[in-house]
Structure formats: C-alpha cells, structure tokens
Design an enzyme around this catalytic site. Sequence first.
Site, PDB file in Angstrom:
ATOM      1  N   GLY A  99       0.772  -1.235   0.000  1.00 22.86           N
ATOM      2  CA  GLY A  99       0.000   0.000   0.000  1.00 22.86           C
ATOM      3  C   GLY A  99       0.801   1.282   0.000  1.00 22.86           C
ATOM      4  N   GLU A 115       4.553  -5.879   1.517  1.00 25.27           N
ATOM      5  CA  GLU A 115       4.232  -6.341   0.166  1.00 25.27           C
ATOM      6  C   GLU A 115       3.985  -5.189  -0.786  1.00 25.27           C
ATOM      7  OE1 GLU A 115       0.622  -8.178   1.435  1.00 25.27           O
ATOM      8  OE2 GLU A 115       1.608 -10.082   1.815  1.00 25.27           O
ATOM      9  N   PRO A 116       5.020  -4.406  -1.108  1.00 26.24           N
ATOM     10  CA  PRO A 116       4.796  -3.317  -2.055  1.00 26.24           C
ATOM     11  C   PRO A 116       4.574  -3.848  -3.467  1.00 26.24           C
ATOM     12  CG  PRO A 116       7.129  -3.491  -1.522  1.00 26.24           C
ATOM     13  CD  PRO A 116       6.417  -4.492  -0.650  1.00 26.24           C
ATOM     14  N   ARG A 163       2.502  -1.490  -6.231  1.00 27.46           N
ATOM     15  CA  ARG A 163       2.504  -0.195  -6.904  1.00 27.46           C
ATOM     16  C   ARG A 163       3.796   0.584  -6.650  1.00 27.46           C
ATOM     17  NH1 ARG A 163      -2.484   2.327  -7.626  1.00 27.46           N
ATOM     18  NH2 ARG A 163      -3.267   0.901  -6.053  1.00 27.46           N
ATOM     19  N   ARG A 204      -7.937   1.959 -15.329  1.00 26.64           N
ATOM     20  CA  ARG A 204      -7.943   2.602 -14.010  1.00 26.64           C
ATOM     21  C   ARG A 204      -8.895   3.794 -13.936  1.00 26.64           C
ATOM     22  NH1 ARG A 204      -4.064   4.738 -11.747  1.00 26.64           N
ATOM     23  NH2 ARG A 204      -4.518   3.950  -9.680  1.00 26.64           N
ATOM     24  N   TYR A 234     -11.701   3.342 -11.248  1.00 27.77           N
ATOM     25  CA  TYR A 234     -11.507   4.121 -10.012  1.00 27.77           C
ATOM     26  C   TYR A 234     -11.540   5.631 -10.228  1.00 27.77           C
ATOM     27  CZ  TYR A 234      -8.797  -0.243  -9.084  1.00 27.77           C
ATOM     28  OH  TYR A 234      -8.352  -1.532  -8.986  1.00 27.77           O
ATOM     29  N   CYS A 268     -16.038   0.468 -27.823  1.00 27.64           N
ATOM     30  CA  CYS A 268     -17.411   0.906 -27.997  1.00 27.64           C
ATOM     31  C   CYS A 268     -18.073   0.998 -26.634  1.00 27.64           C
ATOM     32  CB  CYS A 268     -18.160  -0.062 -28.886  1.00 27.64           C
ATOM     33  SG  CYS A 268     -17.564   0.040 -30.561  1.00 27.64           S
ATOM     34  N   GLU A 269     -17.725   2.051 -25.923  1.00 24.81           N
ATOM     35  CA  GLU A 269     -18.108   2.198 -24.518  1.00 24.81           C
ATOM     36  C   GLU A 269     -17.824   3.662 -24.199  1.00 24.81           C
ATOM     37  OE1 GLU A 269     -19.576   0.400 -21.411  1.00 24.81           O
ATOM     38  OE2 GLU A 269     -18.558  -1.043 -22.711  1.00 24.81           O
ATOM     39  N   TYR A 278      -0.856  -2.000 -12.304  1.00 31.88           N
ATOM     40  CA  TYR A 278      -2.291  -2.179 -12.539  1.00 31.88           C
ATOM     41  C   TYR A 278      -2.732  -1.670 -13.905  1.00 31.88           C
ATOM     42  CZ  TYR A 278      -1.790  -3.104  -7.600  1.00 31.88           C
ATOM     43  OH  TYR A 278      -1.355  -3.611  -6.400  1.00 31.88           O
TER      44      TYR A 278
HETATM   45  C1  LIG Z   1      -2.952  -5.341  -3.519  1.00 34.51           C
HETATM   46  C2  LIG Z   1      -2.202  -5.903  -2.383  1.00 34.51           C
HETATM   47  C3  LIG Z   1      -0.871  -5.532  -2.171  1.00 34.51           C
HETATM   48  C4  LIG Z   1      -0.172  -4.486  -2.992  1.00 34.51           C
HETATM   49  O1  LIG Z   1      -0.764  -3.241  -2.868  1.00 34.51           O
HETATM   50  P1  LIG Z   1      -0.003  -1.959  -3.469  1.00 34.51           P
HETATM   51  O2  LIG Z   1      -0.942  -0.831  -3.207  1.00 34.51           O
HETATM   52  O3  LIG Z   1       0.178  -2.226  -4.929  1.00 34.51           O
HETATM   53  O4  LIG Z   1       1.291  -1.857  -2.766  1.00 34.51           O
HETATM   54  C5  LIG Z   1      -0.184  -6.149  -1.153  1.00 34.51           C
HETATM   55  N1  LIG Z   1      -0.773  -7.094  -0.380  1.00 34.51           N
HETATM   56  C6  LIG Z   1      -2.042  -7.479  -0.563  1.00 34.51           C
HETATM   57  C7  LIG Z   1      -2.600  -8.520   0.312  1.00 34.51           C
HETATM   58  C8  LIG Z   1      -2.807  -6.893  -1.551  1.00 34.51           C
HETATM   59  O5  LIG Z   1      -4.080  -7.266  -1.720  1.00 34.51           O
END
Ligand SMILES: *Cc1c(COP(=O)(O)O)cnc(C)c1O
Length: 432
Positions: free
Chosen positions: A249, A291-292, A294, A331, A335, A362-363, A391
């Site tokens: 995140g 867990e990066p 993005r 995206r 979003y 076509c949207e 993404y």
């Molecule tokens: C989507 C997700 C991530 C990665 O999120 P980013 O915003 O891309 O860093 C990490 N862990 C889990 C469990 C996720 O669902």
Amino acid sequence: MLHQSDLTVNAAGHLALDGADTVALAKKYGTPLYLLDEDMVRARMKLYVTAMAEAFPAGSRPYYASKALCCKALCAMAHEEGMGVDVVSAGELYTALAAGVPGADICFHGNAKTPEDIRYAIASGVGLIAADGQEELERIDRLAGEAGVRQQVLLRVTPGIDPHTFAAVNTGVVDVKFGVPIPTGQALAVTKAALALRNIDLAGFHCHIGSQIFDADPFRLEVDAMLSFMDAVRQETGYTARALDLGGGFAVPYEETEPAPDCAGMIRQVAARLYEQCEKYAYPAPVISMEPGRGIVAAAGITLYTVQNVKSVPGGSTFVAVDGGMTDNPRYALYSARHSAVIADRAGQAQDCRVTIAGRCCESGDLIGENVALQQPRTGDTLAVLVTGAYNYSMASNYNRVPRPPVAALRGGADRLIVRRETLADVAALDL
Ligand SMILES: *Cc1c(COP(=O)(O)O)cnc(C)c1O
C-alpha cells in the site's frame, strides 16, 4: 508535468524515458506500448530490501505484490534483487515459478483459493500460504495432510483501520471480503482453531490495510492493533507469532501536485513503533514482511499511444482518441484514477490544452482521463500517459478483441521486449 523522475526532454524536443527517445521506441515497437524503466524498478526493489533489512529483525524482507505487474521478467527481477514474491492465483504462481523464483520465496494469497490452487501451492513448496479464514484453514490442513506436509501459514486478519484511501481499494475496515476481523473476536477464535490443526504450522499473521498510503501513520496504527491482538492471543493460548506481514500500500504520486512518499523513512518509523510495542507487551519481535506492488513499478512505467483523431465538441470537450484505452488501462473506468499525459513529439512545449483522452472501445466510459493538461494534440502524435507501471498491463483485457500491447524494458538506456504484442491470432486462439 514531468514529475516522473526518469523522464526528460531530449535535444529533439521528444520525451525520453531513462534517456531513450520514446518517439523512436513507438516507431520501433508500434503502439500502444508499455515502457518500463528497469533501472528504476530495480532501484525501488533494492530500496525496500535494504530499508527493511536495516530497520526490522533479521530475516525481514519485502515481497513483490506481483499482481501490480505480473510477468516472468518482473518476478525474476524481484528474486534477483532479494525480494520474495506474492501471488494470488495459480496463474501468478505459475509465472513466478517459471521465472525461477523458488517456491520457498513465494507467499500465496487470495480470499477464494480453490482446492486446485491450494494443492498446486503445496506441491510447489510455497513458503507461506496466507489463509483467509476458518474454512480455508481446514481445507489447507486437509490438503497438506494428503500431500504429507506441514504447511506454513499466515492467518489474514483485519485490524479495523481505515487508512483514508478510496473506498474501492480500502480493505482495512472489517466489513470486507478479506480476512478475519479482530474487533469482532473472530480472529482470536480462528487462531485457536488454526493452532489445533495438525498439518498447519501457523507462522503468524497477515494484514493489509489498503493502498495509496502516503505516510507511516496508518502502518503505525496497524502495528499497534496487531501487537495488541498478538498479545491477547498469547495470553489466551500461549502462542507467540514468529512472523508478521504488514501488507502493501505504499503510495505513488500520480500527479505532480501529489508528494512522493519517503518509503525508507516510513519503514524506519514503522520499525520504531514495532520495537516500542514489542517492549510494551514483552513480545519477541517478529520477522516482518511487507508487500509493495505499486510502489515498485507504478512510477517506472509509461504507456505510448498514437493519436488517431482530435475532435472538439463546440462548448464541450476536446476528445483525443488513441489506439488503446480501457483495454490496456482500466484505471479511470474503474476508479476515476487520474494520470498525467504528454505529447511525446513536443514534450518541451507548454501544456496549454485541456482534453479528454478517449480509448477505442465501444463504450462511452472508455476514457483514460478527462480534463487532462496537454500540448496541442495532432493526429499521428505519440501520446504518453505517465505512471502506468502498476495495474495497467496486469489488468489489461481483450474487450472488443483488442490485442494486449507489449511491454518493453529499458536498462542503461537499452531496450528489450519482456512481453510481446498479442497478435490477432492470439486473440482468437482459444475459439473452438
Ligand atoms: C494489492 C495488495 C498488495 C499491494 O498493494 P499496493 O498498493 O500495490 O502496494 C499487497 N498485499 C495485498 C494482500 C494486496 O491485496
């Protein structure tokens, strides 16, 4: 306009990524084209690996959330740079294994794993499976028993923290499809159940509070909630977790008005809080994973299109139609996410137009952005959309039977294809 740090304007006035002329690359590979600055990707990977190794207990490391951009080359880069790899499906697991990532360095996530997924993960020797709840724990236990292994598992819990991001990507509050809530008492009950399962080796806990987190505060609240929970589990059961996964995140600025977060600084602040909380509860500091996704790839990527036509509606918008759209970048449609754009042929000129960038599907919702600042656009121009490394390719579709674009990577200014362009035959390949 050029807030992506590896973008420059060259002597020809063209947009350059990692020193390479994007107009020339568009000619060489055709458009649409995803371009990725591999040097930046590897530097970002190193940054997380180093920061986590320095700040957290020995053995702590980041896992690349491969869903952000999943292909063999990216999984291989993550492995080479010392990261583990997160997968959420058999397809992502297959890709990571095919890239040479050892099973032991892979964590398998997901809220609806099929028995086939779990069997495949166990057979591949994945280091960790993040179990999403009681039923899944029991299923993993049964399938691990059948395979004759004791599977290391993290239990995914939801600590009930709102990181103040978009509702659509906010998974931290408890009324969500992911994990088991702590505030309702269910996380404690499911932990007890997990500890009683013979083929499950509960390594610890996993949580992920959302995306686009710009500072350490939400992560610090997460650490507080997790240590408090882990202490309650210990009091109730005597179990001490040896691993804690704090999720991904880390935010990425999509527009120049947004700040670039100091990820290494955030990690140091989170570590300081972790040690503080461990001291408070006299809890042995767990090995930390994050867990990066993005944060590794988003800002290293751009997408090149060719402008097909420019239409102005009197009193309305100027539509710049390109040869891609929601099929390669969903995206905005999903979003309302904003991206900056540049006419690569005249990147040094003032962005004195406001346009709607329209895709080819076509949207009417097939837009890449509205009210986007741009140089005066002309048919035939190469248009670059910025910060598309995450993404985009991984969410691409064949809607309207549009072939998916290739991905080219730049290293030291030299380009190579890491994913080839789909052909029309590929698009129809599965039709019987
Ligand atoms: C989507 C997700 C991530 C990665 O999120 P980013 O915003 O891309 O860093 C990490 N862990 C889990 C469990 C996720 O669902």
